[in-house]
Design a protein around this motif. Structure first.
Motif, PDB file in Angstrom:
ATOM      1  N   ASN A  38       0.798  -1.144   0.311  1.00 33.50           N
ATOM      2  CA  ASN A  38       0.095   0.089  -0.205  1.00 33.50           C
ATOM      3  C   ASN A  38       0.937   1.241   0.275  1.00 33.50           C
ATOM      4  O   ASN A  38       0.748   2.261   0.693  1.00 33.50           O
ATOM      5  CB  ASN A  38      -0.953  -0.018   1.041  1.00 33.50           C
ATOM      6  CG  ASN A  38      -1.345  -0.966   0.934  1.00 33.50           C
ATOM      7  OD1 ASN A  38      -2.877  -0.950   0.446  1.00 33.50           O
ATOM      8  ND2 ASN A  38      -1.316  -2.048   2.171  1.00 33.50           N
ATOM      9  N   PRO A  39       1.557   1.317  -0.866  1.00 32.27           N
ATOM     10  CA  PRO A  39       2.571   2.284  -0.716  1.00 32.27           C
ATOM     11  C   PRO A  39       2.410   4.338  -1.077  1.00 32.27           C
ATOM     12  O   PRO A  39       2.662   4.535  -0.481  1.00 32.27           O
ATOM     13  CB  PRO A  39       3.624   2.255  -1.647  1.00 32.27           C
ATOM     14  CG  PRO A  39       2.772   1.448  -2.889  1.00 32.27           C
ATOM     15  CD  PRO A  39       1.974   0.565  -2.022  1.00 32.27           C
ATOM     16  N   GLN A  40       0.755   4.606  -2.078  1.00 35.26           N
ATOM     17  CA  GLN A  40       0.338   5.162  -1.383  1.00 35.26           C
ATOM     18  C   GLN A  40       0.175   6.441  -0.536  1.00 35.26           C
ATOM     19  O   GLN A  40      -0.277   6.900  -0.155  1.00 35.26           O
ATOM     20  CB  GLN A  40      -1.439   5.237  -2.831  1.00 35.26           C
ATOM     21  CG  GLN A  40      -2.722   3.825  -1.837  1.00 35.26           C
ATOM     22  CD  GLN A  40      -2.082   2.145  -1.961  1.00 35.26           C
ATOM     23  OE1 GLN A  40      -1.044   2.097  -2.090  1.00 35.26           O
ATOM     24  NE2 GLN A  40      -3.130   1.748  -1.436  1.00 35.26           N
ATOM     25  N   GLU A  41      -0.572   5.111   0.570  1.00 38.62           N
ATOM     26  CA  GLU A  41      -0.794   5.685   1.790  1.00 38.62           C
ATOM     27  C   GLU A  41       0.513   6.284   2.389  1.00 38.62           C
ATOM     28  O   GLU A  41       0.415   7.034   3.407  1.00 38.62           O
ATOM     29  CB  GLU A  41      -0.829   4.549   3.077  1.00 38.62           C
ATOM     30  CG  GLU A  41      -2.673   3.811   2.297  1.00 38.62           C
ATOM     31  CD  GLU A  41      -3.071   3.311   3.461  1.00 38.62           C
ATOM     32  OE1 GLU A  41      -2.952   2.722   4.810  1.00 38.62           O
ATOM     33  OE2 GLU A  41      -3.308   2.428   2.540  1.00 38.62           O
ATOM     34  N   PHE A  42       1.607   5.752   2.594  1.00 33.17           N
ATOM     35  CA  PHE A  42       2.898   6.805   2.660  1.00 33.17           C
ATOM     36  C   PHE A  42       3.539   7.485   2.065  1.00 33.17           C
ATOM     37  O   PHE A  42       5.228   8.623   1.865  1.00 33.17           O
ATOM     38  CB  PHE A  42       3.308   5.340   3.187  1.00 33.17           C
ATOM     39  CG  PHE A  42       3.272   3.923   4.200  1.00 33.17           C
ATOM     40  CD1 PHE A  42       2.926   4.579   5.447  1.00 33.17           C
ATOM     41  CD2 PHE A  42       1.670   3.575   3.106  1.00 33.17           C
ATOM     42  CE1 PHE A  42       1.992   3.787   6.290  1.00 33.17           C
ATOM     43  CE2 PHE A  42       1.418   2.642   4.136  1.00 33.17           C
ATOM     44  CZ  PHE A  42       0.888   2.829   5.281  1.00 33.17           C
ATOM     45  N   LEU A  43       3.155   7.665   0.366  1.00 33.53           N
ATOM     46  CA  LEU A  43       4.105   8.187  -0.611  1.00 33.53           C
ATOM     47  C   LEU A  43       3.779   9.525  -0.417  1.00 33.53           C
ATOM     48  O   LEU A  43       2.317   9.798  -0.675  1.00 33.53           O
ATOM     49  CB  LEU A  43       4.311   8.327  -1.814  1.00 33.53           C
ATOM     50  CG  LEU A  43       4.531   6.383  -1.746  1.00 33.53           C
ATOM     51  CD1 LEU A  43       4.511   6.371  -3.315  1.00 33.53           C
ATOM     52  CD2 LEU A  43       5.792   6.755  -1.500  1.00 33.53           C
ATOM     53  N   THR A  44       4.395  11.164  -0.429  1.00 33.70           N
ATOM     54  CA  THR A  44       4.030  12.074  -0.591  1.00 33.70           C
ATOM     55  C   THR A  44       3.581  12.771  -1.613  1.00 33.70           C
ATOM     56  O   THR A  44       4.016  11.867  -2.830  1.00 33.70           O
ATOM     57  CB  THR A  44       5.108  13.190   0.116  1.00 33.70           C
ATOM     58  OG1 THR A  44       6.193  12.351  -1.166  1.00 33.70           O
ATOM     59  CG2 THR A  44       5.825  13.253   1.494  1.00 33.70           C
TER      60      THR A  44
END
Length: 144
Positions: A134-140
């Motif tokens: 779920n990288p979208q939750e953690f990327l700026t």
């Protein structure tokens, strides 16, 4: 990696509010885990009054740890049912703190938690897998 990212959150070193919001939920589970591993659910509720316990449960669901989430739900219900009694005993003394242990209020939950979550690495592996999936939750916004 997940442990290092959580440490950055604790130290206020994350790059954005987006990361902070996502990690705050994860930290609810990390806090519960640390307290329970150290001193059981009695210690967790004594120190936090369960303020973030429901968010911890929701985070365990996100991490795919359904048995742990169910255990936390049941422990939360137990705490809610005896909160007034515990608060009347938790008077800031060691004797007051020990009341929950002496009465074995959370012993079954502690034992089950220790079976399900054997160590910190297990939790951080769950967190790392979740971050990778779920990288979208953690990327700026800049990094997207």
């Amino acid at each position: 990696m997940a442990a290092k990212l959580c440490r950055k959150f604790i130290n206020g070193e994350l790059a954005s509010d987006v990361e902070c919001k996502a990690f705050d939920s994860i930290m609810c589970a990390v806090e519960l885990h640390a307290e329970v591993i150290n001193g059981g659910f009695n210690q967790y509720y004594y120190n936090s009054d369960g303020a973030r316990a429901e968010r911890a449960r929701e985070t365990f669901i996100k991490l795919g740890a359904m048995e742990v989430a169910d255990l936390v739900r049941r422990a939360n219900e137990q705490f809610a049912s005896c909160r007034n009694e515990l608060h009347s005993e938790w008077n800031g003394t060691m004797q007051g703190f020990a009341y929950g242990y002496n009465e074995k209020v959370f012993d079954l939950f502690d034992d089950e938690y220790y079976i399900l979550m054997k160590n910190d690495k297990q939790l951080y592996t769950l967190i790392g897998t979740y971050i990778k999936q779920n990288p979208q939750e953690f990327l700026t916004k800049e990094a997207k």
